[in-house]
Design a protein around this motif. Sequence first.
Motif, short mmCIF file in Angstrom:
data_model
loop_
_atom_site.label_atom_id
_atom_site.label_comp_id
_atom_site.label_asym_id
_atom_site.label_seq_id
_atom_site.Cartn_x
_atom_site.Cartn_y
_atom_site.Cartn_z
N GLY A 67 0.81 -1.21 -0.06
CA GLY A 67 0.05 0.23 0.06
C GLY A 67 0.82 1.31 -0.13
O GLY A 67 0.34 2.27 -0.54
N LEU A 68 2.06 1.03 0.60
CA LEU A 68 2.88 2.25 0.68
C LEU A 68 3.82 2.45 -0.48
O LEU A 68 4.70 3.19 -0.73
CB LEU A 68 3.58 2.26 1.87
N ASP A 69 3.84 1.32 -1.69
CA ASP A 69 4.79 1.11 -2.86
C ASP A 69 4.22 2.03 -3.89
O ASP A 69 3.74 1.31 -4.84
CB ASP A 69 5.07 -0.28 -2.74
N SER A 70 4.30 3.22 -3.66
CA SER A 70 3.51 4.09 -4.68
C SER A 70 4.39 5.52 -4.85
O SER A 70 4.79 6.12 -3.74
CB SER A 70 2.28 4.42 -4.53
N PHE A 71 4.84 5.57 -6.08
CA PHE A 71 5.62 7.10 -6.40
C PHE A 71 4.67 8.06 -6.08
O PHE A 71 5.24 9.02 -5.49
CB PHE A 71 5.77 6.88 -7.74
N ALA A 72 3.45 8.21 -6.42
CA ALA A 72 2.72 9.40 -5.96
C ALA A 72 2.79 9.65 -4.73
O ALA A 72 2.77 10.72 -4.10
CB ALA A 72 1.13 8.89 -6.55
N LEU A 73 2.73 8.54 -3.62
CA LEU A 73 2.90 9.04 -2.20
C LEU A 73 3.95 9.75 -1.73
O LEU A 73 4.07 10.28 -0.60
CB LEU A 73 2.67 7.65 -1.35
N LEU A 74 5.06 9.67 -2.73
CA LEU A 74 6.45 10.52 -2.31
C LEU A 74 6.08 12.06 -2.14
O LEU A 74 6.78 12.81 -1.40
CB LEU A 74 7.44 10.35 -3.14
N ALA A 75 4.94 12.46 -2.87
CA ALA A 75 4.42 13.97 -2.58
C ALA A 75 3.99 14.08 -1.28
O ALA A 75 4.34 15.39 -0.95
CB ALA A 75 3.39 14.17 -3.56
N ILE A 76 3.60 13.18 -0.46
CA ILE A 76 3.08 13.66 0.87
C ILE A 76 4.15 14.36 1.79
O ILE A 76 3.96 15.14 2.34
CB ILE A 76 2.20 12.41 1.48
N PRO A 77 5.30 13.47 1.96
CA PRO A 77 6.26 13.93 2.91
C PRO A 77 6.81 15.28 2.28
O PRO A 77 7.08 16.14 3.33
CB PRO A 77 7.38 12.90 3.00
N PHE A 78 6.96 15.33 1.07
CA PHE A 78 7.36 16.76 0.54
C PHE A 78 6.43 17.83 0.86
O PHE A 78 6.77 19.23 1.20
CB PHE A 78 7.86 16.47 -0.93
N PHE A 79 5.01 17.66 0.51
CA PHE A 79 4.20 18.71 0.66
C PHE A 79 3.88 18.95 2.11
O PHE A 79 3.63 20.06 2.62
CB PHE A 79 2.92 18.28 -0.11
N VAL A 80 4.17 17.99 3.13
CA VAL A 80 4.04 18.05 4.70
C VAL A 80 5.25 19.15 5.01
O VAL A 80 5.01 20.04 5.86
CB VAL A 80 3.99 16.89 5.33
N LEU A 81 6.42 18.87 4.37
CA LEU A 81 7.69 19.69 4.93
C LEU A 81 7.53 21.03 4.62
O LEU A 81 7.69 22.09 5.25
CB LEU A 81 8.95 19.03 4.20
N SER A 82 7.25 21.03 2.94
CA SER A 82 6.93 22.55 2.33
C SER A 82 5.67 23.25 3.48
O SER A 82 5.80 24.48 3.51
CB SER A 82 6.52 22.48 1.11
N GLY A 83 4.85 22.55 3.92
CA GLY A 83 3.82 23.15 4.76
C GLY A 83 4.35 23.71 5.96
O GLY A 83 4.00 24.84 6.51
N GLU A 84 5.21 22.75 6.43
CA GLU A 84 5.63 23.32 7.92
C GLU A 84 6.75 24.67 7.44
O GLU A 84 6.98 25.37 8.28
CB GLU A 84 6.62 22.05 8.42
#
Length: 431
Positions: A55-72
Motif C-alpha cells: 500500500g505504501l509502494d507508490s511513487f505518487a505517495l512521495l508527494a505527501i512527505p514533501f508537501f508536509v515539509l513545504s507546509g511546515e
Amino acid sequence: MEYIPLLVLVLSFICLLAIGTPVAWSIAISATLTMLVSIPALPALTTVAQRMAAGLDSFALLAIPFFVLSGELMNQGGIARRLIAFAKTLVGALPGGLALINIISAMLMGAIAGSALASASAMGSMLGPEMEKQGYDREFGAAVNITSATTGLVIPPSNILIVYSLASGGASIAALFLAGYIPGILTGFLLMVVAALWARRKGYGVGRRSRLSEVLKTFVDAVPSLFLLVLVIGGIVAGIFTATEASAIAVLYSLVLGWIYREYTPEKLRAIALKASATTAIVMLLIGASMCMSWVLSYQHIPQGISDGLLGLTDNKIAILLLINLILLLVGIFMDMTPAVLIFTPIFLPVVTRLGIDPVHFGIIMILNLCIGLCTPPVGSVLFVGVGIARTSIEKVVRPLLPLFLAMIAALFLVTYFPELSLWLPGLFDL
C-alpha cells in the motif's frame, strides 16, 4: 459476501476505537482479525504485512512527505503574517472584518501549506487575540478558525487529494487539483456570508477602510508566497512536472523564500524537520493500515455487496448521492479523513461510476464531506486544535459552530448536485 468476516471487522474496529486504541492500530488489528477468521494464521499474517507494505509502494505517495515539509516551512517562514496583512486590507472594513480576514487567510494559507491543522494553528495564534481585543466572542473566533481551516484541504495542493487518487485507482491528480478550486472558494464564500451576518447581529465593530497604496503594498509582500500556487499547479497542468516532482520544488521554493525573509535559524529548521517527519510517519502508518483494510474488504467482496445493495434500493442518482453523503457525514464524525478516504472510496466509487458520475467529481464530494467531520467531536482534529489555541471548550464553541456547519453543508449540497462546479476547470484543460 460472507457476513461473519464483516461482523468481525466492524465489531472489532468499533471496540478498539471505544477503548482508546489509535486509529491506525485499530484499522490494522481489525483487518488482521478478519483475515484470521477467513484463512489460516500464517498466510493471514503474511498477507496483512504484504498488503501494508504494498500500500505504501507508490511513487505518487512521495508527494505527501514533501508537501508536509513545504507546509511546515511555509507555516514557520513568515508566510501567515503576510497573508493576514493582505487579507486585512481587502475585507477589514466589512462587517465581521476580522472573521472575514481569518477565512480568507485560512484559504490562502491552507492552499499554500496544504494542511488544515497548520492553518488552524497559525490563524488561531495570530488572529484570535486580536479578535478578542476588538470585542469578538472568543468562541465565535474559534468557530470561524476551525471551519475555515478545512478549505485548504479542497483547494490545492492537497495531500488528501493525492490519497484519493491512489484509492480510486488512478484518478488524475492534476484534474483533482483543478477541480478543488471552485468548491473550496465556494465554501469559503458561504462561511464569509454566515460570519458577516453573525457579526452584524452581534454588533461587532469594523476596521478602517484601507487605502489603495496599502492594498498594493501588502499584495506585493504576499506575491512571493502566492506564487507557489502558480508554480506548483501551473507546472502540473502544463505537464512540466508531476505532482511528486512539484512537491519537491515546493520544498526548495519554501526554503529559498524563508531564507530571503530571514525567518529560519538552524534550531527552527531542525524543529521543522522533526515535526514534518512525525506527521509523515503518522500519515504513512494510516495509509498502510487503511490500504490493508481496503484489500481485506475487497477480498471478502464487501464493496460489491454494498454496491449491489445500494443499487437494489434505488437507481436514482440524486437519492444515491444523498444516501452516500449521509453515510460519509456519519463516518467523518468517528473516523479521521485519510483512513475514511482509503476505506470508503473502493466501496462507493463503483456505485457512483455505474450511475455515470465522474470519479473526479466524486472525489471532491467525498473530501468536502469529510472536512465537516474534522470539525466535530469525538475525533475532529481541527476542532481540538482550534479549541486548544482559543483556550475555550467544545461545549461553548458548539453554538457559533452550528450556522457555519450549515454553510459547509450548503456548499456540499451545491457541489454534489451541480457537477460543473468541480468539472468545469479540469474540462478547460482537457483533464
